[in-house]
Design a protein around this motif. Structure first.
Motif, mmCIF file in Angstrom:
data_model
loop_
_atom_site.group_PDB
_atom_site.id
_atom_site.type_symbol
_atom_site.label_atom_id
_atom_site.label_comp_id
_atom_site.label_asym_id
_atom_site.label_seq_id
_atom_site.Cartn_x
_atom_site.Cartn_y
_atom_site.Cartn_z
ATOM 1 N N PRO A 162 0.858 -1.338 -0.022
ATOM 2 C CA PRO A 162 0.020 -0.080 0.049
ATOM 3 C C PRO A 162 0.932 1.201 -0.107
ATOM 4 C CG PRO A 162 -0.702 -1.474 1.634
ATOM 5 C CD PRO A 162 0.541 -2.097 1.030
ATOM 6 N N GLY A 163 0.460 2.083 -0.729
ATOM 7 C CA GLY A 163 1.198 3.599 -0.843
ATOM 8 C C GLY A 163 2.302 3.640 -1.572
ATOM 9 N N LYS A 167 -1.479 0.828 -4.773
ATOM 10 C CA LYS A 167 -2.612 0.200 -3.957
ATOM 11 C C LYS A 167 -2.847 1.519 -2.576
ATOM 12 C CE LYS A 167 -3.662 -4.011 -1.367
ATOM 13 N NZ LYS A 167 -3.185 -5.233 -0.897
ATOM 14 N N GLN A 168 -4.107 1.969 -2.748
ATOM 15 C CA GLN A 168 -4.555 2.964 -1.662
ATOM 16 C C GLN A 168 -5.063 2.294 -0.608
ATOM 17 O OE1 GLN A 168 -6.915 5.258 -4.394
ATOM 18 N NE2 GLN A 168 -5.145 6.205 -5.072
ATOM 19 N N ALA A 169 -5.432 3.247 0.463
ATOM 20 C CA ALA A 169 -6.069 2.782 1.601
ATOM 21 C C ALA A 169 -7.244 1.830 1.274
ATOM 22 C CB ALA A 169 -6.507 4.183 2.336
ATOM 23 N N ASP A 205 -7.447 -1.309 0.442
ATOM 24 C CA ASP A 205 -7.280 -2.112 -0.395
ATOM 25 C C ASP A 205 -7.698 -1.820 -1.853
ATOM 26 O OD1 ASP A 205 -5.875 -3.963 1.251
ATOM 27 O OD2 ASP A 205 -7.371 -5.037 1.680
ATOM 28 N N VAL A 235 -7.014 -0.731 -5.616
ATOM 29 C CA VAL A 235 -5.890 -0.865 -6.597
ATOM 30 C C VAL A 235 -6.181 -0.078 -7.714
ATOM 31 C CG1 VAL A 235 -4.576 -2.086 -7.876
ATOM 32 C CG2 VAL A 235 -5.037 -3.151 -5.439
#
Length: 407
Positions: free
Chosen positions: A111-112, A139-141, A143, A145
């Protein structure tokens, strides 16, 4: 496993795809056919089986398959003209851009941390970068994508990690847009002062056609803050300023690490500095990172870099950094836009109009970029002739040493 690489050409033409591996992992055709939401994409793969001749036999591939709903968004995108006119060359390029080199599982993303993944798109109109044009994956907060493509277009992963015997299929909700050239991209992001300055300095071709570049582009307000301090320069002086914003290498945001120095085209170093969550290029703050272009990447900053002030330090306590040019004076008009070539409602003259010879759709501030001019075979052919980058003529690239069997 059954990998009949020697008969791939016949398999592609017949779309036979009859080989399954010993572990009964489905082949690509089975995966696509069994997903009712991929019927449009599956139909295009059947119509253009030559795309699958590009699939490499090493380390597998990742197919970013747009859903049926994604194709319903085409009329509202820059791809509308190409699909409406059944422009085979552009459609094939778009399909190739949806295939990543190597198997990329969503479950393995950190993530991130953005990754910039090479695709099978190598048409020189969209790709003047080594190794194939890329797409950003992050991949962001929660989950979520996301894939970010040309002109900042965002596609969200809806169904992840559908494995087949040569890789994995990821279903996305919006088509990826192949990165366009610098002028089309600066128009799309309203960075017209920088674009006009390139024309005024006589180095537009350097910015457009130098392969593998990173360009730190000041937003329009950064040029307005300078006023006569930059508009009063000679073309040679202006060229040196603008070359200081261009790196002869592709550096995406993860590579902009603290205290790193990069050598610009003018021979001087720029310095990357971090302070908290803010990132600075010399003293200019990074506003928008990682805008993909045909020959590299743009990072938007809040000020024009000055090669005479390489040691300028940012002031993290203020939102917008002060200019680093002597005699800077704010103006209300937008500098250099009168240097942009006219493409809309141009006056009739006895000589050829001052349009770009590269097929660019750059225009004056009140004009717009049309999808037909950006994604068309004719403009691609003109650009390929003018580019002279050593990539050769536009068209399909030779097969990459093997391919996946079709189903």
């Amino acid at each position: 496993m059954c990998h009949s690489w020697g008969s791939i050409a016949a398999a592609a033409i017949s779309f036979a795809l009859s080989c399954a591996n010993a572990q009964d992992v489905p082949n690509l055709g089975d995966v696509l056919a069994n997903q009712t939401d991929l019927s449009t994409f599956y139909g295009l793969i059947q119509k253009y089986p030559q795309v699958l001749l590009q699939l490499p036999s090493y380390q597998g591939v990742t197919v970013l398959a747009p859903s049926n709903d994604a194709f319903s968004k085409i009329p509202y995108s820059s791809l509308n003209g190409a699909f409406q006119n059944n422009d085979d060359d552009v459609i094939i390029d778009v399909l190739e851009y949806h295939i990543l080199q190597g198997t990329r599982l969503a479950a393995q993303l950190v993530p991130g941390t953005p990754e910039f993944l090479p695709t099978l798109l190598k048409d020189p109109f969209y790709t003047n970068v080594t190794g194939g044009q890329v797409v950003e994956n992050v991949k962001q907060a929660g989950d979520v994508v996301v894939f970010v493509s040309g002109q900042g277009s965002r596609s969200t992963l809806t169904t992840a990690d559908l494995k087949f015997d040569g890789g994995v299929v990821q279903i996305i909700d919006t088509l990826l847009i192949p990165p366009t050239n610098l002028t089309d991209t600066t128009n799309a992001f309203n960075l017209t002062a920088f674009e006009g300055a390139l024309y005024a300095a006589g180095i537009i071709d350097i910015a457009l056609y130098t392969p593998n570049v990173t360009i730190f582009v000041s937003w329009n307000e950064g040029f307005q803050a300078l006023g006569p301090a930059i508009t009063g320069m000679t073309s040679q002086e202006l060229a040196q300023v603008l070359k200081y914003t261009i790196l002869p290498q592709v550096v995406y945001s993860p590579g902009l690490t603290n205290d790193t120095k990069f050598l610009a085209l003018n021979g001087e170093n720029i310095t990357i500095m971090h302070n908290g969550n803010n990132l600075y290029v010399n003293s200019a703050q990074l506003l928008t990172p990682d805008i993909l272009i045909a020959n590299g990447v743009i990072h938007v900053i809040d000020n024009v870099l000055n090669p005479q002030g390489p040691n300028a330090q940012p002031n993290p306590r203020i939102g917008t950094q002060a200019p680093v040019f002597a005699s800077a004076s704010m103006v209300t008009n937008l500098p250099f836009t009168n240097s942009l070539p006219c493409t809309v409602s141009c006056p009739v003259t006895t000589t050829s109009s001052a349009t770009s010879s590269t097929g660019s759709s750059s225009a004056t501030g009140d004009s717009t970029t049309t999808s037909a001019s950006v994604f068309s075979s004719s403009s691609r052919a003109q650009a390929a002739v003018a580019r002279e980058t050593g990539f050769g003529a536009a068209g399909l690239v030779a097969a990459l040493g093997g391919a996946l069997l079709l189903v």
